[in-house]
Design an enzyme around this catalytic site. Structure first.
Site, PDB file in Angstrom:
ATOM      1  N   SER A  34       0.779  -1.237   0.000  1.00  0.00           N
ATOM      2  CA  SER A  34       0.000   0.000   0.000  1.00  0.00           C
ATOM      3  C   SER A  34       0.809   1.285   0.000  1.00  0.00           C
ATOM      4  O   SER A  34       0.413   2.270  -0.622  1.00  0.00           O
ATOM      5  CB  SER A  34      -0.961   0.008   1.187  1.00  0.00           C
ATOM      6  OG  SER A  34      -0.270  -0.171   2.403  1.00  0.00           O
ATOM      7  N   ASP A 240      -3.495   6.496  10.918  1.00  0.00           N
ATOM      8  CA  ASP A 240      -3.752   5.060  10.962  1.00  0.00           C
ATOM      9  C   ASP A 240      -2.517   4.275  11.384  1.00  0.00           C
ATOM     10  O   ASP A 240      -2.555   3.043  11.477  1.00  0.00           O
ATOM     11  CB  ASP A 240      -4.272   4.553   9.614  1.00  0.00           C
ATOM     12  CG  ASP A 240      -3.247   4.702   8.490  1.00  0.00           C
ATOM     13  OD1 ASP A 240      -2.137   5.229   8.723  1.00  0.00           O
ATOM     14  OD2 ASP A 240      -3.573   4.276   7.360  1.00  0.00           O
ATOM     15  N   HIS A 243       0.334   4.187   7.165  1.00  0.00           N
ATOM     16  CA  HIS A 243       0.606   4.754   5.849  1.00  0.00           C
ATOM     17  C   HIS A 243       1.269   6.127   5.929  1.00  0.00           C
ATOM     18  O   HIS A 243       0.958   6.930   6.806  1.00  0.00           O
ATOM     19  CB  HIS A 243      -0.692   4.854   5.040  1.00  0.00           C
ATOM     20  CG  HIS A 243      -1.304   3.518   4.775  1.00  0.00           C
ATOM     21  ND1 HIS A 243      -2.444   3.084   5.417  1.00  0.00           N
ATOM     22  CD2 HIS A 243      -0.899   2.511   3.965  1.00  0.00           C
ATOM     23  CE1 HIS A 243      -2.741   1.862   4.996  1.00  0.00           C
ATOM     24  NE2 HIS A 243      -1.812   1.489   4.111  1.00  0.00           N
TER      25      HIS A 243
END
Length: 264
Positions: A34, A240, A243
């Site tokens: 990601s 979060d 990221h």
């Protein structure tokens, strides 16, 4: 006067056409999970749409689309590739802008970006023969074969690899990371018939499990020629805790560009 203007425009087009037709396109493969796919500004359920100046479109920066066609690159760079995820800013566009600013490149050079990343994937999902691996090889091969908007020669400049967060969940996966990464690099180089392909690996900033340090140590132990290491640890992380933020992605893109340019 009109005839003179037409003649001037014809001569101008003729003088600029060879440069556009003959310019080199440096192709970069963007693979991993990601943080390579890009979540900058997209960690609250939707992308905030903020595109920094370092990530803005340029006629000299192309993206290989999901349909294997060259097009002008725009954020989110991994749309249609990193599936089933909310996408935002990644390191690809700032890398491209930083590379194009360098005087080490040929005049009129362009950058072709080939997004291949998929969020939440352990390195075992990228082993030779898996769907993600085969997709990456297919896209890399197409990128070198497809003509690109009047561009001339293409050079596969590097594989950029940012992955490993999913391998921090299991101690066994963390401990096997070095061997799996080395196998991946060897397989990619063999299947692309490029034994000296530059690979730039990003050291983890975060992880999905508790074995982050084990994976980071395993990344540092990868010992192959033409492999560079860029460390993302310390870059700003979103709320979060996983990221990179948009500005962190911009900084990472510049770090990756510097790592590539240092090899020229």
């Amino acid at each position: 006067m009109a005839a003179a203007l037409v003649l001037f425009l014809v001569l101008l087009a003729a003088s600029s056409a060879p440069a556009a037709a003959n310019r080199t396109t440096l192709v970069f493969l963007l693979a991993g999970q990601s943080n390579m796919g890009g979540r900058g500004g997209a960690t609250s359920g939707a992308w905030d749409g903020v595109v920094p100046a370092e990530c803005r479109p340029s006629p000299r920066i192309l993206r290989l689309s999901p349909e294997l066609r060259w097009e002008e690159a725009r954020e989110p760079l991994h749309r249609g590739i990193d599936l089933h995820n909310v996408l935002g800013v990644g390191p690809g566009m700032p890398l491209a802008h930083a590379v194009l600013r360098s005087r080490r490149l040929p005049p009129h050079a362009a950058v072709g970006l080939v997004p291949c990343a998929q969020g939440a994937t352990p390195i075992a999902d990228w082993a030779r023969g898996t769907p993600l691996y085969e997709r990456m090889i297919t896209r890399a091969t197409a990128a070198m074969a497809m003509p690109g908007s009047g561009h001339g020669d293409k050079k596969l400049a590097a594989l950029l690899w940012y992955q490993g967060e999913a391998d921090t969940i299991s101690r066994q996966d963390a401990q096997r990371y070095t061997e799996r990464m080395e196998a991946l690099v060897r397989d990619v180089r063999r299947d692309l018939a490029m034994p000296g392909l530059l690979v730039i690996q990003v050291g983890l900033a975060t992880g999905q499990g508790k074995f982050i340090d084990l994976v980071r140590d395993a990344q540092k132990r990868v010992s192959l020629p033409n492999l560079s290491y860029v460390d993302a640890k310390g870059l700003p992380v979103a709320s979060d805790y996983t990221h990179l933020t948009t500005q962190a992605q911009v900084k990472l893109g510049n770090m990756l560009a510097n790592a590539y340019l240092a090899t020229l």
